[in-house]
Design a protein around this motif. Structure first.
Motif, PDB file in Angstrom:
ATOM      1  N   GLN A  44       0.847  -1.192   0.000  1.00 29.93           N
ATOM      2  CA  GLN A  44       0.000   0.000   0.000  1.00 29.93           C
ATOM      3  C   GLN A  44       0.884   1.243   0.000  1.00 29.93           C
ATOM      4  O   GLN A  44       1.783   1.368   0.830  1.00 29.93           O
ATOM      5  CB  GLN A  44      -0.907   0.018   1.238  1.00 29.93           C
ATOM      6  N   ALA A  61       1.340  -8.801   5.222  1.00 31.58           N
ATOM      7  CA  ALA A  61       1.286 -10.232   4.937  1.00 31.58           C
ATOM      8  C   ALA A  61      -0.112 -10.629   4.479  1.00 31.58           C
ATOM      9  O   ALA A  61      -1.112 -10.127   4.984  1.00 31.58           O
ATOM     10  CB  ALA A  61       1.651 -11.013   6.196  1.00 31.58           C
ATOM     11  N   ARG A  62      -0.168 -11.514   3.500  1.00 30.80           N
ATOM     12  CA  ARG A  62      -1.421 -12.146   3.090  1.00 30.80           C
ATOM     13  C   ARG A  62      -1.177 -13.645   2.990  1.00 30.80           C
ATOM     14  O   ARG A  62      -0.091 -14.077   2.610  1.00 30.80           O
ATOM     15  CB  ARG A  62      -1.874 -11.623   1.718  1.00 30.80           C
ATOM     16  N   ASP A  90       7.458 -13.259   9.900  1.00 31.25           N
ATOM     17  CA  ASP A  90       7.973 -11.901   9.712  1.00 31.25           C
ATOM     18  C   ASP A  90       9.290 -11.910   8.949  1.00 31.25           C
ATOM     19  O   ASP A  90       9.493 -11.094   8.055  1.00 31.25           O
ATOM     20  CB  ASP A  90       8.120 -11.183  11.056  1.00 31.25           C
ATOM     21  N   ASN A 117       6.078  -4.639   9.132  1.00 33.79           N
ATOM     22  CA  ASN A 117       5.593  -4.718  10.504  1.00 33.79           C
ATOM     23  C   ASN A 117       6.498  -5.634  11.317  1.00 33.79           C
ATOM     24  O   ASN A 117       6.912  -6.686  10.857  1.00 33.79           O
ATOM     25  CB  ASN A 117       4.148  -5.217  10.518  1.00 33.79           C
ATOM     26  N   ASP A 179       3.828   2.454  15.365  1.00 33.81           N
ATOM     27  CA  ASP A 179       2.559   2.193  14.676  1.00 33.81           C
ATOM     28  C   ASP A 179       1.397   2.365  15.657  1.00 33.81           C
ATOM     29  O   ASP A 179       1.582   2.302  16.869  1.00 33.81           O
ATOM     30  CB  ASP A 179       2.580   0.744  14.162  1.00 33.81           C
ATOM     31  N   GLU A 239      -9.644   7.707   4.338  1.00 31.98           N
ATOM     32  CA  GLU A 239     -10.574   7.163   3.350  1.00 31.98           C
ATOM     33  C   GLU A 239     -11.296   8.222   2.532  1.00 31.98           C
ATOM     34  O   GLU A 239     -11.784   7.941   1.446  1.00 31.98           O
ATOM     35  CB  GLU A 239     -11.612   6.273   4.048  1.00 31.98           C
ATOM     36  N   TYR A 258      -7.267   3.998   2.016  1.00 32.36           N
ATOM     37  CA  TYR A 258      -8.034   3.625   0.833  1.00 32.36           C
ATOM     38  C   TYR A 258      -8.273   4.813  -0.091  1.00 32.36           C
ATOM     39  O   TYR A 258      -8.529   4.636  -1.277  1.00 32.36           O
ATOM     40  CB  TYR A 258      -9.386   3.026   1.240  1.00 32.36           C
TER      41      TYR A 258
END
Ligand code: C2E
Ligand code: CA
Ligand code: CA
Ligand code: CA
Length: 279
Positions: A44, A61-62, A90, A117, A179, A239, A258
């Protein structure tokens, strides 16, 4: 009322059972998933609203599970933290981020830093700095290219060891970002002892600005404080246009959400970057 209670209780019970079954599935499949390369990064952009440029990229991560489809990190990260597997995931994700960085470098032009992260548990690992440095060496990168996002809550359990680790990472040129700033309760207290390079304001605080004047006062004070402490501010979860305008008005230029882009697969992200460079 009694019957209703019973029904709800049974429902709750079913929900708990589903969660337990899911956790068992995750623990059963995670090792195989790592070896089988079912994990990948989604990217992103973090943008500057004045120049409209991409200033950095966050890698998430996905998990592309063969039977259950794309699983969100909100579901598997907490399980990995409980089981201790998080460190291995990680390290895999950081290496993917480095591979993506080296790809950028090979294409020539400006290298946009990538944020990854870092779990609380990673900071307890005394080999963390060595591992990150070995990655940089392997991919021919410099430490400023990799930004480390540590959640605010991570700082609280064993502050001394974390202060030392974060200090060591920064002394070696890594950029450390706190974060989820403003999500927990101890944010300000932590900043007394902790020097970081940037704060990432949590989206829950941003969303509250629309409902409460007090939240707005707090966000503005945090921005002013960060300037005085020579820290950058990033606002996440942006957003809407109204949010962008509000943030521009209070001097927040670096934004993620977004509004600009959802996290994208690596292929989609590259297409978007190429398109933007052409424009
Ligand atoms: P985070 O680091 O605070 O990441 C922000 C989350 O908000 C991401 O969710 C992102 O996809 C989502 N997001 C971004 N822009 C917007 C927006 O405009 N609106 C809304 N509603 N959401 C937005 P995601 O990818 O599901 O990740 C959830 C959390 O899981 C992350 O929160 C992070 O704490 C953790 N996580 C993700 N990837 C990793 C990883 O590789 N390692 C570790 N240790 N944790 C990770
Ligand atoms: Ca993050
Ligand atoms: Ca966050
Ligand atoms: Ca978070």
């Amino acid at each position: 009322i009694k019957g209703d209670y019973k029904q709800r209780y049974a429902y709750y019970d079913q929900g708990m059972r589903d969660l337990m079954l899911e956790e068992q599935m995750i623990v059963r499949d995670m090792e195989f998933a790592l070896v089988g390369r079912q994990f990948c990064i989604y990217l992103q952009p973090v943008c500057n609203i004045k120049t409209n440029e991409i200033v950095s990229v966050e890698a998430f991560a996905r998990w592309n599970h063969p039977h259950n489809g794309l699983i969100s990190p909100a579901r598997f990260i907490p399980v990995f933290e409980r089981s201790g597997f998080i460190g291995r995931l990680d390290r895999f994700i950081w290496e993917e981020a480095c591979r993506f960085l080296s790809l950028q470098r090979e294409r020539g032009g400006k290298v946009v830093p990538v944020s990854v992260n870092v779990s609380r548990l990673d900071l307890y690992n005394l080999g963390l700095l060595d591992f990150l440095q070995s990655l940089l060496k392997k991919y021919g990168l410099e430490p400023w290219m990799l930004r480390l996002e540590v959640t605010e809550s991570a700082y609280t359990d064993n502050p001394q060891q974390m202060i030392e680790m974060v200090g060591k990472l920064r002394a070696n040129g890594f950029v450390v970002i706190m974060d989820d700033f403003g999500k927990g309760y101890s944010s300000l207290n932590l900043l007394k002892d902790f020097a970081v390079d940037a704060l990432k304001i949590d989206m829950s605080l941003l969303q509250e600005v629309e409902r409460s004047e007090r939240a707005g006062v707090i966000v503005e004070a945090v921005v002013a404080m960060a300037k005085k402490l020579a820290m950058d501010i990033i606002v996440e979860g942006v957003e809407t246009k109204a949010q962008v305008e509000y943030l521009a008005g209070i001097g927040c230029e670096t934004i993620q959400g977004y509004y600009f882009s959802r996290p994208l697969s690596e292929a989609d992200f590259l297409v978007r970057m190429l398109r933007e460079q052409a424009a």
